[in-house]
Write an enzyme that holds these catalytic residues in place. Sequence first.
Site, PDB file in Angstrom:
ATOM      1  CD  GLU A  68      -1.949  -2.328   1.273  1.00 36.33           C
ATOM      2  OE1 GLU A  68      -0.811  -2.690   1.656  1.00 36.33           O
ATOM      3  OE2 GLU A  68      -2.881  -3.121   1.088  1.00 36.33           O
ATOM      4  CG  HIS A  92     -11.400  -6.755   5.994  1.00 32.95           C
ATOM      5  ND1 HIS A  92     -10.520  -7.402   6.812  1.00 32.95           N
ATOM      6  CD2 HIS A  92     -10.937  -6.940   4.732  1.00 32.95           C
ATOM      7  CE1 HIS A  92      -9.575  -7.975   6.086  1.00 32.95           C
ATOM      8  NE2 HIS A  92      -9.797  -7.701   4.821  1.00 32.95           N
TER       9      HIS A  92
END
Lengths: 427, 82, 347, 328
Positions: free
Chosen positions: D63, D132
């Site tokens: 990321e 999440h």
Amino acid sequence: MGEIRMPSLGADMESGRLAEWLVAPGDRIARGDVIAVVETQKGAIEIEAFEGGTVGRLEVAEGQTVPVGAPILSLEEPAAAAAAAAPPPSGAPAPTPEPAPAPAPERVSQPTAAPPAPEGVPQPAVPSPAPAAVEAAPPSRAAERVRASPAARRLAQRFGMDLAALTGSGPEDAVVSADVRRAREAERQAPTPERRAPEAGRARGLDLAEMRKAIAAAMARSKREIPHFYVATQVDLKAAADWLAETNAARPPDERMLMGALFLKATAKALLEHSVFNGTFEDGSARPGDGVHIGTAVAIRGGGLIAPAIHDCDRLSLDALMARMRDLVARVRGGGLRSSELTDPTVTVSSLGDRGVETLFGIIYPPQVALIGFGRVTETVLAVEGAPVVRPAVSISLAADHRVADGHRGGLFLRTLASLLQEPQSL
Amino acid sequence: MSLSEEQIRSVLVEELGRIAPEVELDTIDPDGDLRDEMDIDSMDHLNLMIALHQRLGIAIPEIDYPKLLTLNDAIRYLVARS
Amino acid sequence: MSERPKAEETTLEAGEDFTASRPHLSRAHLLDLLHQMLRIRRFEDRCAELYTYEKIRGFLHLYDGEEAVAAGAMRALGPDDWVVATYREHGHALARGVPMPEIMAEMFGKAEGSSRGRGGSMHIFDRAHNFLGGNAIVGGGLPLAVGIGLAKRMRGEPGLAACFFGEGAAAEGTFHESLNLAALWKLPVLFVCENNQYAMGTALRYSESETAIAKKAESYRVPAAAVDGMDVVAVEAAARSAAHAIRAGGGPQFLEAATYRFRAHSMFDAQLYRDKAEVEQWRAKDPIARLRGWLEESGALHAQDLEEIDSRIEAEVAEAVAFAEAGTWEPVEDLTRFVHSAAARRR
Amino acid sequence: MSGMRETTYRECLREAIREALQRDPRVFLMGEDVGHYGGCYAVSKGLLAEFGEERIRDTPLSEAGFTGAGIGAAIAGMRPIVEIMTVNFSFLALDQIVNNAATLLHMSGGAFNVPLVIRMATGAGRQLAAQHSHSMEGWYAHIPGLKVLTPATLEDARGMLWTALEDPDPVLIFEHVLLYNRSGTLSPEAGPVEIVKAAVRREGSDVTLLAYGGSLFKALDAAEELAMAAISAEVVDLRVLRPLDTATIAASVAKTRRAVVVDEGWRSGGISAEISTRLMEEVFWELDAPIERVCGVEVPVPYPAHLEQASLPQVPEIVAAAKRTLGR
């Protein structure tokens, strides 16, 4: 024991007729409570108590006329004393060392209906609160406890309404804006006053003939004693008119403002800068005002004029000022002025309004030293940056006492006033 | 909401009466300037606008004030806006 | 705003082909390298002095001792190439051609600085020289260089992105992510690790299981070379060779230059973590003294050459300081001007 | 309206990406599983075949690396769309977003702007548990230099991307996971929309419900229920969390005098706190009741459905809060 006397509500008031008692023996009263209605040459006026306690005796009967200074009510237990420590043991000195004041006021020229307090009985001296303290008194705790939403508070201030008198429908019974609007609507829907025949010429509580006499006396004294000078200037009102139109366009009618509110606020601010015009002249010396309390001339339908004070105009927001004006006009026309409004204007503003003349040359109301006059707002050709343009404009005049100031100073005052009106958003 | 001319007239007359109780409304010229006919000043006028707003639900913007100068004009204006 | 003195144009217009795979060691070229290193050294000396006068504030990280890396590597870069540097980037900015007065004004925090005074010592930026800063997050610049390389490749533009970072960055995730991405996508990126032995005060042996940084690069299939960072000619040669390979379309290259900073990490550092003896050992390898001695031995440098270089640098630094002193403060009304582009471009 | 067609939020996003790729050769999509897999939430399904590996670029699980590369590419002339699978993963790139994307323009004195768009999924409701499911868009709304968009409607899903790509500065777009399958009708002419204003989605006079993203539809449902109780609720879709459209929000609350802020994010230090404070600053004197907040319960979002639902703002809570502002 204390007492309340017939107040002096103006330099030209000599006596008053007690029209109605609003309290009875045994009632507890607090400072600021309205205790009676007194009819004067200027109309019916509500009398406030300047000290608290329990009403002992009413010294004057309804309908009776007594001179200024005469006791009208005795207090049994002044609040100040009650609030102090336990009563002193018998034989101990009175709380204050001063001897008891003479029970009968010196100014009384005729005996009052009730006998004076018995002589020889020591009485605690009740310090009479200074007027300034009255003005600065914080709202009573009861008023602070009113649970009201911010919107309701603002609206109530704008309408000049008392939140404590309303019933709340909001969260935790808070007064919300809808409650204020409802109450105001109910107030307005109150029965239409009786149609009076035009020849009656007398609004509630006002004796127009008496008022005319009072105006005559005061104005004659003014012209006799006060060496007036006059200055006037024309002021461009485009900025003020535009701002007002823009402000009002976004508001429902009951929240709109009048140009008069801007005039009053600008005058108040200009007086702060030129304080020589805000005050009185008596016994050969000038005394500055203890605040900017503008006597606001209100015409009475059918003739007559009265100029009760709006206190501390310089500290009020335009909305608050507008609410006071609206309230004042309503009470002048419907009766119900309060004593403090008539006692202490420090200057007068007179406006002949939108149907009036172009320029007004006023006569100073003694012992004040100045009167500011606003003419009619007219479309006028002005030179702006070298070119002629049509602008709304007003002629503002100052009548002032030459013993305290001169024309030069008057001109500076008008210039300040004019420039304040160019920035209406800052008023 | 639509109001009849009669309803509007009666509200208007009643509110004018509240403002100027001493004036006989049947004696005024319905096409004359109300401010002159009834000696109404700006505060009176504002109070009239407030009353009309609250009773008829018609908020009259300031720029329309010149359209309500006479009794007849005012009725016409209010009927059109109701 | 005072007028900026004309910048010393150095490397970029030295008249040599930056794309050549090997340095051309003419006398002029070597004198030029010496001049560049001395220029950086004098600039940093002056910064240290100005810091004590409170003209420069914040963190001030000086490049003394490491001059050979920037001066040598920059010779392999041309105008289309980009440079991403660290917070110890004065040397890179100077060697890249960012005008010294603007750098000095930036140190002072003046509106005339290369970043309008918004960045200070650690954040020198210059669009005209494709100089993307001074990044004060260790490892923070590597992904940016990868992105520039990606853009160049996708746009079909010539040039590469050179990224300078210290050996401390090898411990950061971005180091590994960036090497992997650049190799995976065969991007034109030159990674230059300036291994000055200490990440602030922590020696490499205390922080890395594998202290040969070049080996890490190789594990990502990035061709890597280790070079003596105290030898400007060696650095230039290695950089040219690597850049040449990149320009030929071979993907990223990695250089590890062993070097040493002579001064403390920043101005407020007691240097408890290293011996004076160690510092002296490295000082003996001073890249400037080394090149000068070599030039003198070979008779290529005369006393008068050195005097001439010294006086040029002295004048340039003096002018830069005067420019910074005469600079103006950005008005407080412009405080939020460079948060969004619309406001930044206004006026 | 004629010509309306049935579509979904997901398809709207895909169309927006496709349109951007067609309109501007500088645009490319980059992120984990955007290519061969078709996107974690299937947003980019089919685009690889259409545009190729260069422009639909699968990345490693890096990321920080690919977000930073997006920043570098944006500076060097590209218009990247970086997809981060879910907001929780964006923390791995937080340094690049906050220390580089948001600061470079300022630190460089205006020299380097970052025309980058980052898309990411946010929010709970699919039993994906605490790593999440979080709503962290309010955090990003704290950062000067970023713009934060929360499309809730199909029009915004379709129209915000292009406008964001035209912005010279970094824009973050948060897509609530429960919206991807949401279907509805859209005009075939639907195109780019402005990204600066909040929108009144339902007019009302008694109370304003302020919501965004996935919570918008809960607020609209609550308004419907309130209408049964003769309470007229206005629903404002914030659309943009940074910069907040204070004017629209304040105007609505000034009208209704009451406000309920609905935010799936946690209450402490959340965007709801910011909105509430703005209202205090702007319209305190217009208020008839304390501002109410309906927020996520302060717990990491749990896995079992009943607990997950209990941790999120729900319609009955919004209705109850709205009623409290009316003293009911």
